[in-house]
Design a protein around this motif. Structure first.
Motif, PDB file in Angstrom:
ATOM      1  N   SER A  24      -1.110 -25.391-115.974  1.00 54.60           N
ATOM      2  CA  SER A  24      -0.277 -24.473-115.409  1.00 54.60           C
ATOM      3  C   SER A  24      -1.096 -23.834-113.916  1.00 54.60           C
ATOM      4  CB  SER A  24      -0.001 -23.452-116.416  1.00 54.60           C
ATOM      5  OG  SER A  24       0.617 -23.866-117.420  1.00 54.60           O
ATOM      6  N   THR A  25      -0.973 -24.626-112.986  1.00 58.00           N
ATOM      7  CA  THR A  25      -1.617 -24.310-111.711  1.00 58.00           C
ATOM      8  C   THR A  25      -0.752 -24.552-110.744  1.00 58.00           C
ATOM      9  OG1 THR A  25      -2.957 -26.202-111.427  1.00 58.00           O
ATOM     10  CG2 THR A  25      -3.997 -24.810-112.573  1.00 58.00           C
ATOM     11  N   PRO A  26      -1.048 -23.664-109.414  1.00 55.70           N
ATOM     12  CA  PRO A  26       0.095 -24.099-108.573  1.00 55.70           C
ATOM     13  C   PRO A  26       0.059 -25.537-107.741  1.00 55.70           C
ATOM     14  CG  PRO A  26      -1.080 -21.939-108.099  1.00 55.70           C
ATOM     15  CD  PRO A  26      -1.744 -22.557-109.354  1.00 55.70           C
ATOM     16  N   THR A  37       7.324 -24.387-111.066  1.00 51.77           N
ATOM     17  CA  THR A  37       6.919 -22.942-110.541  1.00 51.77           C
ATOM     18  C   THR A  37       6.901 -21.921-111.298  1.00 51.77           C
ATOM     19  OG1 THR A  37       7.524 -23.732-108.067  1.00 51.77           O
ATOM     20  CG2 THR A  37       7.223 -21.174-108.557  1.00 51.77           C
ATOM     21  N   ASN A  38       8.408 -21.786-112.172  1.00 53.27           N
ATOM     22  CA  ASN A  38       8.506 -20.730-113.320  1.00 53.27           C
ATOM     23  C   ASN A  38       7.594 -20.986-114.223  1.00 53.27           C
ATOM     24  OD1 ASN A  38      10.381 -19.692-111.623  1.00 53.27           O
ATOM     25  ND2 ASN A  38      12.005 -20.247-112.991  1.00 53.27           N
ATOM     26  N   GLN A  46       4.017 -19.554-112.999  1.00 51.14           N
ATOM     27  CA  GLN A  46       4.127 -18.134-112.279  1.00 51.14           C
ATOM     28  C   GLN A  46       4.679 -17.131-113.519  1.00 51.14           C
ATOM     29  OE1 GLN A  46       6.335 -17.858-108.792  1.00 51.14           O
ATOM     30  NE2 GLN A  46       4.773 -18.374-107.320  1.00 51.14           N
ATOM     31  N   HIS A  47       5.256 -17.674-114.413  1.00 48.09           N
ATOM     32  CA  HIS A  47       5.765 -16.586-115.423  1.00 48.09           C
ATOM     33  C   HIS A  47       5.284 -16.656-116.755  1.00 48.09           C
ATOM     34  CE1 HIS A  47       8.553 -15.211-112.153  1.00 48.09           C
ATOM     35  NE2 HIS A  47       9.009 -16.412-112.049  1.00 48.09           N
ATOM     36  N   ASN A  84      10.872 -12.524-105.383  1.00 48.13           N
ATOM     37  CA  ASN A  84      10.763 -13.570-106.302  1.00 48.13           C
ATOM     38  C   ASN A  84      11.778 -13.464-107.366  1.00 48.13           C
ATOM     39  OD1 ASN A  84       9.948 -11.381-107.964  1.00 48.13           O
ATOM     40  ND2 ASN A  84       7.809 -11.971-107.743  1.00 48.13           N
TER      41      ASN A  84
END
Length: 142
Positions: free
Chosen positions: A13-15, A53-54, A57-58, A101
């Motif tokens: 879970s990294t960008p 992305t979700n 990020q979330h 966002n």
């Protein structure tokens, strides 16, 4: 077409994993006959990007990894799922949301509906969830 085709990839879970998720899905779909550079390919690329992305990020560090699944079934449906271990489900925001966002799921819902598909969220046994987008395969083949 075979009765069922599928591919799965688990990423941290990294960008940087968002781009890797996109590359994986688009590579799989190219193997299955989806030409790159089409409007349909761009739609799928954006859906995967927003879902991944979700997942990054979330999840607030509660899901160290996420999994991207791509499935094509004998009923001519393409299923794309992103699974994480965070228990919180995506919020349903109005299309006219005015913030920097939180619009990712609005975009995914719109693109899915515009393509004649559907979006669902299912719980996992581990207490997380999978966000599934199901699209008709007829969109992908000439």
């Amino acid at each position: 077409m075979a009765d069922h085709q599928e591919s799965s990839l688990t990423l941290s879970s990294t960008p940087a994993s968002v781009a890797e998720a996109r590359r994986h899905v688009m590579g799989v779909l190219a193997e299955w006959g989806l030409p790159d550079g089409t409007d349909t390919a761009d739609t799928v690329r954006l859906i995967v990007s927003e879902l991944a992305t979700n997942a990054v990020q979330h999840t607030f560090g509660q899901s160290p990894a996420f999994t991207v699944d791509v499935r094509l079934d004998r009923h001519e449906r393409l299923r794309i799922g992103v699974t994480d271990d965070h228990p919180r489900w995506p919020k349903r925001l109005p299309a006219a949301v005015q913030q920097d966002n939180g619009r990712g799921m609005v975009i995914v819902r719109f693109l899915t509906a515009e393509s004649g598909g559907r979006l669902t969220v299912e719980p996992t046994e581990a207490g997380g969830k999978t966000v599934w987008v199901v699209l008709p395969w007829r969109l992908f083949v000439p």
